[in-house]
Design an enzyme around this catalytic site. Structure first.
Site, short mmCIF file in Angstrom:
data_model
loop_
_atom_site.label_atom_id
_atom_site.label_comp_id
_atom_site.label_asym_id
_atom_site.label_seq_id
_atom_site.Cartn_x
_atom_site.Cartn_y
_atom_site.Cartn_z
CG PHE A 126 -11.08 34.80 23.25
CD1 PHE A 126 -12.02 35.34 22.41
CD2 PHE A 126 -11.88 34.61 24.23
CE1 PHE A 126 -12.83 36.15 21.99
CE2 PHE A 126 -13.07 35.27 24.86
CZ PHE A 126 -13.49 36.37 23.59
CD GLU A 127 -9.70 31.42 26.20
OE1 GLU A 127 -10.82 31.36 26.14
OE2 GLU A 127 -8.29 31.13 25.59
CB ILE A 161 -5.06 26.00 12.19
CG1 ILE A 161 -3.68 25.86 12.63
CG2 ILE A 161 -5.34 24.89 11.04
CD1 ILE A 161 -3.16 24.04 13.04
CD GLU A 167 -15.21 21.42 7.47
OE1 GLU A 167 -16.58 21.24 7.62
OE2 GLU A 167 -14.88 20.26 7.17
CG HIS A 169 -14.68 29.60 16.29
ND1 HIS A 169 -15.13 29.75 17.37
CD2 HIS A 169 -13.23 28.64 16.29
CE1 HIS A 169 -14.67 29.64 18.70
NE2 HIS A 169 -13.58 29.45 17.91
CG PHE A 208 -1.14 39.37 16.77
CD1 PHE A 208 -2.35 38.72 17.47
CD2 PHE A 208 -1.09 39.02 15.40
CE1 PHE A 208 -3.29 38.13 17.45
CE2 PHE A 208 -1.79 37.77 15.34
CZ PHE A 208 -2.66 37.84 15.94
NE ARG A 248 2.54 30.91 6.77
CZ ARG A 248 3.40 30.25 5.85
NH1 ARG A 248 3.35 29.04 6.18
NH2 ARG A 248 3.31 30.61 4.61
#
Length: 158
Positions: free
Chosen positions: A66-67, A91, A94, A97, A122, A136
């Protein structure tokens, strides 16, 4: 194209200019460190193998993916930074988020690139599980860090 159909580390030397004088900022998320360190290694080695001077690669760590957007903005606003590479891994869990973080980072990175008229790449993995992330980040599907670095190089070569 899905990385299950293409190795992320495969690229051509077509349209690559002289990178010896270019400066790259690399932001690395500390969250999912095993994955992001591998992404960084891939990006760093790809930059070096394409003629970027070691002293022209500036690494900064951020707490999580997020940062990356704000970190990218801080780097992109510097006149001596030509491109910014954002490396992270979110990742699927459940809850929703995952969706909020992935969407926010993708939009944030795009906004910074357009605001500063610089490549802001990105290089964030959004896998369903740890195995897919590792596949990956230097595993059987190559390394998204390689792909992010070559994307930055090719954008600067336009």
């Amino acid at each position: 194209m899905s990385s299950s159909l293409k190795n992320l580390s495969d690229h051509t030397a077509k349209n690559i200019g002289d990178m010896s004088g270019k400066r790259f900022g690399i932001l690395v998320s500390e969250w999912n460190n095993e994955v992001t360190e591998s992404l960084y290694s891939g990006a760093y080695e790809t930059l070096i193998s394409n003629g970027v001077n070691r002293d022209n690669i500036i690494r900064k760590d951020v707490p999580g993916s997020f940062e990356l957007s704000l970190g990218a903005q801080w780097m992109a606003q510097q006149d001596d930074i030509d491109a910014v590479i954002c490396l992270g891994c979110v990742i699927q869990g459940e809850t929703r988020h995952f969706d909020f973080i992935c969407n926010a980072v993708a939009q944030g990175v795009t906004d910074v690139s357009l605001k500063y008229n610089k490549p802001v790449i990105f290089g964030v993995l959004t896998p369903n599980n740890q195995k897919q992330a590792l596949d990956r980040a230097g595993g059987k599907h190559g390394n998204k860090g390689d792909e992010a670095a070559i994307t930055a190089i090719k954008m600067l070569s336009i």
